[in-house]
Design a protein around this motif. Structure first.
Motif, PDB file in Angstrom:
ATOM      1  N   SER A   5      46.408  46.884  29.894  1.00  0.00           N
ATOM      2  CA  SER A   5      44.975  47.102  29.889  1.00  0.00           C
ATOM      3  C   SER A   5      44.443  46.946  28.477  1.00  0.00           C
ATOM      4  O   SER A   5      45.099  47.296  27.508  1.00  0.00           O
ATOM      5  CB  SER A   5      44.685  48.511  30.410  1.00  0.00           C
ATOM      6  N   ASN A   6      43.231  46.419  28.349  1.00  0.00           N
ATOM      7  CA  ASN A   6      42.573  46.272  27.062  1.00  0.00           C
ATOM      8  C   ASN A   6      41.687  47.488  26.847  1.00  0.00           C
ATOM      9  O   ASN A   6      40.561  47.542  27.332  1.00  0.00           O
ATOM     10  CB  ASN A   6      41.753  44.985  27.030  1.00  0.00           C
ATOM     11  N   LEU A   7      42.194  48.465  26.112  1.00  0.00           N
ATOM     12  CA  LEU A   7      41.474  49.718  25.921  1.00  0.00           C
ATOM     13  C   LEU A   7      40.325  49.581  24.941  1.00  0.00           C
ATOM     14  O   LEU A   7      39.581  50.530  24.716  1.00  0.00           O
ATOM     15  CB  LEU A   7      42.440  50.812  25.484  1.00  0.00           C
ATOM     16  N   GLY A  21      29.660  40.806  38.119  1.00  0.00           N
ATOM     17  CA  GLY A  21      30.569  39.868  38.776  1.00  0.00           C
ATOM     18  C   GLY A  21      31.552  39.185  37.847  1.00  0.00           C
ATOM     19  O   GLY A  21      32.163  38.182  38.220  1.00  0.00           O
ATOM     20  N   ASP A  22      31.737  39.712  36.651  1.00  0.00           N
ATOM     21  CA  ASP A  22      32.675  39.138  35.680  1.00  0.00           C
ATOM     22  C   ASP A  22      34.107  39.411  36.144  1.00  0.00           C
ATOM     23  O   ASP A  22      34.561  40.550  36.161  1.00  0.00           O
ATOM     24  CB  ASP A  22      32.419  39.755  34.305  1.00  0.00           C
ATOM     25  N   ARG A  23      34.828  38.353  36.508  1.00  0.00           N
ATOM     26  CA  ARG A  23      36.189  38.474  37.037  1.00  0.00           C
ATOM     27  C   ARG A  23      37.154  39.095  36.026  1.00  0.00           C
ATOM     28  O   ARG A  23      38.061  39.810  36.406  1.00  0.00           O
ATOM     29  CB  ARG A  23      36.733  37.109  37.476  1.00  0.00           C
ATOM     30  N   ARG A  24      36.953  38.799  34.739  1.00  0.00           N
ATOM     31  CA  ARG A  24      37.838  39.383  33.717  1.00  0.00           C
ATOM     32  C   ARG A  24      37.668  40.896  33.666  1.00  0.00           C
ATOM     33  O   ARG A  24      38.639  41.637  33.527  1.00  0.00           O
ATOM     34  CB  ARG A  24      37.564  38.779  32.341  1.00  0.00           C
ATOM     35  N   MET A  25      36.429  41.353  33.794  1.00  0.00           N
ATOM     36  CA  MET A  25      36.171  42.791  33.773  1.00  0.00           C
ATOM     37  C   MET A  25      36.703  43.454  35.046  1.00  0.00           C
ATOM     38  O   MET A  25      37.216  44.570  35.002  1.00  0.00           O
ATOM     39  CB  MET A  25      34.673  43.074  33.622  1.00  0.00           C
ATOM     40  N   GLN A  26      36.598  42.759  36.164  1.00  0.00           N
ATOM     41  CA  GLN A  26      37.152  43.292  37.414  1.00  0.00           C
ATOM     42  C   GLN A  26      38.669  43.420  37.296  1.00  0.00           C
ATOM     43  O   GLN A  26      39.246  44.433  37.720  1.00  0.00           O
ATOM     44  CB  GLN A  26      36.769  42.396  38.585  1.00  0.00           C
ATOM     45  N   GLN A  27      39.308  42.419  36.697  1.00  0.00           N
ATOM     46  CA  GLN A  27      40.757  42.480  36.486  1.00  0.00           C
ATOM     47  C   GLN A  27      41.110  43.628  35.546  1.00  0.00           C
ATOM     48  O   GLN A  27      42.079  44.353  35.766  1.00  0.00           O
ATOM     49  CB  GLN A  27      41.284  41.156  35.926  1.00  0.00           C
ATOM     50  N   GLU A  28      40.310  43.822  34.517  1.00  0.00           N
ATOM     51  CA  GLU A  28      40.542  44.906  33.568  1.00  0.00           C
ATOM     52  C   GLU A  28      40.409  46.269  34.252  1.00  0.00           C
ATOM     53  O   GLU A  28      41.222  47.165  34.026  1.00  0.00           O
ATOM     54  CB  GLU A  28      39.565  44.804  32.392  1.00  0.00           C
ATOM     55  N   LEU A  29      39.392  46.416  35.087  1.00  0.00           N
ATOM     56  CA  LEU A  29      39.224  47.666  35.824  1.00  0.00           C
ATOM     57  C   LEU A  29      40.437  47.921  36.712  1.00  0.00           C
ATOM     58  O   LEU A  29      40.965  49.027  36.753  1.00  0.00           O
ATOM     59  CB  LEU A  29      37.940  47.628  36.660  1.00  0.00           C
ATOM     60  N   TYR A  30      40.893  46.883  37.390  1.00  0.00           N
ATOM     61  CA  TYR A  30      42.089  46.994  38.223  1.00  0.00           C
ATOM     62  C   TYR A  30      43.284  47.418  37.367  1.00  0.00           C
ATOM     63  O   TYR A  30      44.034  48.326  37.734  1.00  0.00           O
ATOM     64  CB  TYR A  30      42.372  45.671  38.940  1.00  0.00           C
ATOM     65  N   ASN A  31      43.464  46.774  36.217  1.00  0.00           N
ATOM     66  CA  ASN A  31      44.597  47.094  35.334  1.00  0.00           C
ATOM     67  C   ASN A  31      44.558  48.545  34.876  1.00  0.00           C
ATOM     68  O   ASN A  31      45.588  49.206  34.791  1.00  0.00           O
ATOM     69  CB  ASN A  31      44.622  46.171  34.120  1.00  0.00           C
ATOM     70  N   ARG A  32      43.375  49.050  34.595  1.00  0.00           N
ATOM     71  CA  ARG A  32      43.247  50.425  34.108  1.00  0.00           C
ATOM     72  C   ARG A  32      43.527  51.466  35.187  1.00  0.00           C
ATOM     73  O   ARG A  32      44.060  52.526  34.895  1.00  0.00           O
ATOM     74  CB  ARG A  32      41.843  50.670  33.557  1.00  0.00           C
ATOM     75  N   LEU A  33      43.121  51.168  36.393  1.00  0.00           N
ATOM     76  CA  LEU A  33      43.188  52.190  37.444  1.00  0.00           C
ATOM     77  C   LEU A  33      44.339  52.036  38.435  1.00  0.00           C
ATOM     78  O   LEU A  33      44.697  53.009  39.091  1.00  0.00           O
ATOM     79  CB  LEU A  33      41.879  52.198  38.245  1.00  0.00           C
ATOM     80  N   SER A  34      44.886  50.868  38.573  1.00  0.00           N
ATOM     81  CA  SER A  34      45.794  50.603  39.698  1.00  0.00           C
ATOM     82  C   SER A  34      47.010  51.526  39.751  1.00  0.00           C
ATOM     83  O   SER A  34      47.348  52.024  40.831  1.00  0.00           O
ATOM     84  CB  SER A  34      46.229  49.138  39.710  1.00  0.00           C
ATOM     85  N   ALA A  35      47.661  51.784  38.641  1.00  0.00           N
ATOM     86  CA  ALA A  35      48.874  52.614  38.684  1.00  0.00           C
ATOM     87  C   ALA A  35      48.550  54.035  39.130  1.00  0.00           C
ATOM     88  O   ALA A  35      49.230  54.606  39.990  1.00  0.00           O
ATOM     89  CB  ALA A  35      49.559  52.627  37.317  1.00  0.00           C
ATOM     90  N   ARG A  36      47.493  54.624  38.578  1.00  0.00           N
ATOM     91  CA  ARG A  36      47.134  55.996  38.944  1.00  0.00           C
ATOM     92  C   ARG A  36      46.620  56.073  40.375  1.00  0.00           C
ATOM     93  O   ARG A  36      46.924  57.025  41.103  1.00  0.00           O
ATOM     94  CB  ARG A  36      46.104  56.553  37.969  1.00  0.00           C
ATOM     95  N   MET A  37      45.843  55.092  40.798  1.00  0.00           N
ATOM     96  CA  MET A  37      45.312  55.118  42.162  1.00  0.00           C
ATOM     97  C   MET A  37      46.415  54.817  43.179  1.00  0.00           C
ATOM     98  O   MET A  37      46.394  55.336  44.295  1.00  0.00           O
ATOM     99  CB  MET A  37      44.143  54.147  42.323  1.00  0.00           C
ATOM    100  N   TYR A  38      47.389  54.009  42.781  1.00  0.00           N
ATOM    101  CA  TYR A  38      48.528  53.748  43.667  1.00  0.00           C
ATOM    102  C   TYR A  38      49.300  55.051  43.908  1.00  0.00           C
ATOM    103  O   TYR A  38      49.733  55.323  45.026  1.00  0.00           O
ATOM    104  CB  TYR A  38      49.432  52.682  43.060  1.00  0.00           C
ATOM    105  N   ALA A  39      49.433  55.875  42.869  1.00  0.00           N
ATOM    106  CA  ALA A  39      50.106  57.170  43.025  1.00  0.00           C
ATOM    107  C   ALA A  39      49.340  58.040  44.025  1.00  0.00           C
ATOM    108  O   ALA A  39      49.947  58.726  44.854  1.00  0.00           O
ATOM    109  CB  ALA A  39      50.224  57.872  41.681  1.00  0.00           C
TER     110      ALA A  39
END
Length: 189
Positions: A5-7, A21-39
């Motif tokens: 993630s780019n902090l 609708g910026d795909r890079r920002m959507q990917q960044e949001l996914y990168n930041r949250l995915s591990a914790r939300m997967y838990a």
């Protein structure tokens, strides 16, 4: 889920970029949250595939409902609530719970004795994952998420008494699982 993630990107800029609708920002949001939300998803799911389905559905909802985030409280807390609700909706579609009569509810004994202090977090999560989906969901909602039995009943479409009995039974089963786990560890030594 393990992408870096780019902090350096501020949360407000990240949210604005996603709304634009910026795909890079959507990917960044996914990168930041995915591990914790997967838990979070794993706590409610029966297996990893189901958790991944809930995660995907949760992110779709986060992106669709992002404009409803008003900045009250943390963004991660808001997103977490979306994922918990998604998991609960997923659970409700599966219809794991059975209604409990008042007589059955009154006969359930809460014999749960906490011995969880002797276990690590991973051990506890493994034991909780062994509960049936109905017991696991009510247990997580009550113990982990902090919902009341009335709220759980409303969210799952069950009575408050059914929620209480599911929790009580989950605790009894967990107590047995904990004892077996501790006995197995003692015998292995």
């Amino acid at each position: 889920m393990n992408a870096a993630s780019n902090l350096n990107i501020a949360e407000s800029d990240l949210i604005k970029g996603c709304l634009d609708g910026d795909r890079r920002m959507q990917q960044e949001l996914y990168n930041r949250l995915s591990a914790r939300m997967y838990a979070v998803c794993l706590r409610y799911a029966s297996n990893t595939e189901e958790a991944e389905d809930i995660l995907q559905e949760g992110f779709i909802k986060v992106f669709r409902k992002l404009d409803s985030y008003r900045g009250d409280g943390s963004f991660e807390g808001w997103a977490r609530r979306v994922f918990v609700n998604t998991a609960i909706e997923h659970f409700r579609r599966k219809k794991y719970l059975q209604p409990v009569t008042e007589k059955e509810e009154n006969t359930i004994e809460g014999k749960y004795v906490s011995v969880l202090d002797d276990l690590g977090e991973k051990d506890i999560m493994d034991l909780i994952s062994q509960l049936s989906p109905g017991y696991r969901t009510v247990f997580n909602m009550y113990v982990v998420e902090g919902y009341s039995h009335k709220e759980i009943g409303d969210m799952l479409g069950i009575s408050e008494g059914t929620s209480k009995s599911q929790l009580s039974r989950a605790k009894v089963i967990l107590q047995d699982l904990v004892k077996k786990h501790l006995d197995a560890e003692r015998n292995a030594k």
